[in-house]
Design an enzyme around this catalytic site. Sequence first.
Site, PDB file in Angstrom:
ATOM      1  N   CYS A 200       0.826  -1.217   0.000  1.00 29.39           N
ATOM      2  CA  CYS A 200       0.000   0.000   0.000  1.00 29.39           C
ATOM      3  C   CYS A 200       0.864   1.273   0.000  1.00 29.39           C
ATOM      4  CB  CYS A 200      -0.970  -0.020   1.170  1.00 29.39           C
ATOM      5  SG  CYS A 200      -2.351   1.135   0.987  1.00 29.39           S
ATOM      6  N   HIS A 313      -3.782  -5.183   0.450  1.00 31.66           N
ATOM      7  CA  HIS A 313      -3.260  -5.618   1.751  1.00 31.66           C
ATOM      8  C   HIS A 313      -3.364  -7.138   1.908  1.00 31.66           C
ATOM      9  CE1 HIS A 313      -2.735  -1.702   3.859  1.00 31.66           C
ATOM     10  NE2 HIS A 313      -3.622  -1.296   2.952  1.00 31.66           N
ATOM     11  N   GLU A 315      -1.977  -8.962   4.113  1.00 28.23           N
ATOM     12  CA  GLU A 315      -1.926  -9.365   5.529  1.00 28.23           C
ATOM     13  C   GLU A 315      -3.281  -9.319   6.234  1.00 28.23           C
ATOM     14  OE1 GLU A 315      -2.233  -5.054   5.927  1.00 28.23           O
ATOM     15  OE2 GLU A 315      -1.223  -6.380   4.493  1.00 28.23           O
TER      16      GLU A 315
END
Length: 386
Positions: A200, A313, A315
């Site tokens: 990001c 993202h 994660e």
Amino acid sequence: MASDLLSNSSTNSSATETSNLEIPQRNLVPAASHSRYADSWNYLWIALMISLSKEPSLARAEESTSVAPIQLELELAEDYRSASVPRCIEPDRKLNFRPVIGILSHPGDGASGRLNNASNASYIAASYVKFVESAGSRVIPLIYNEPPEVLYEKLNMVNGILLTGGRAKSGLYYETVKVIFKKVLEKNDAGDHFPLYAICLGLELLTMIISKDTDILEEFDATDQASTLDFVRNSSIEGTVFQRFPSDLLKKLSTDCLVMQNHHYGISPGKLLANPYLSSFFKVLTTSTDRDNEVYVSTVQARNYPITAFQWHPEKNAFEWGLSTIPHSDDAIQVTQHVANFFVSEARKSLNRPSAREVLDNLIYNHSPTYCGRAGRGYDEVYIFT
């Protein structure tokens, strides 16, 4: 009966004088009676012999039933012993199976000052730590505002770098990212396979640094949005983060909303390709579309370095729960795991072998995360450094 027989015998002897011999008492039993006793004895004798003949066979049967299971257990035990002989393939000595990832902290506390409003505070969302740990790596925090000599020492203890999401695009944080990016290139140019993941904000900063244009980013409406990934036509995924994805999961990435977007800025494919610095450094792997139907670059891979950058993202799917839009399906979790696995597999190729003592003294285990998920937004846990 015996006295009666003797009496009758005595009377008969006086009348018939056929013999004056005294008959022995043992022979006084009548023939018929003698026959009956003989037959009874024969029956008893036969029964006894049958009984005796059965006992060895019964003993043998009992012996066989007791010995067979023991023999079988011994044979099975022997099989297990032969089957358990270690036949492990020796690990590749060129790989580091104890990799360490350095994660750069971001200014603030991750909660707009609600957790810690110190001016020197910085944080790392715990989801990034869990992300690389899930693939078999440990983490050393790189504090963005610590003395440069300390930062350089830590860079020599790790096998790869992760740049996180966030908002900071200027000042000391921007300069620190520039220094780290330069070090990553230097290590790779010197022959050490040293990977970098930029997520990001990380992609946005690399775009600014490589293009040498701090105003190159464009605005997009992609906050808190689950989306698909559109793979660039004729772009090979060999050697990229997507190379180990199952074919069915790759297809679903294009049709199902399996990734999480959360950004205001990005860069369009046309603008990236028009910049000679960016187009020569990166190849575009995927694009995505925001709420206004505007297309932006969502995944890029460096052409000559083990560097991958994501506008999305990876994660969050497995490790963040504050937003209802984060995908948590089986497929979404697989996406997170495959992306993490690729990064750590690249880090295992690093030649860096720091001392165990240095690593242990600097691991993030020396710090405690702060739980902040009750607010229902933002991060669930953060590590705060002051």
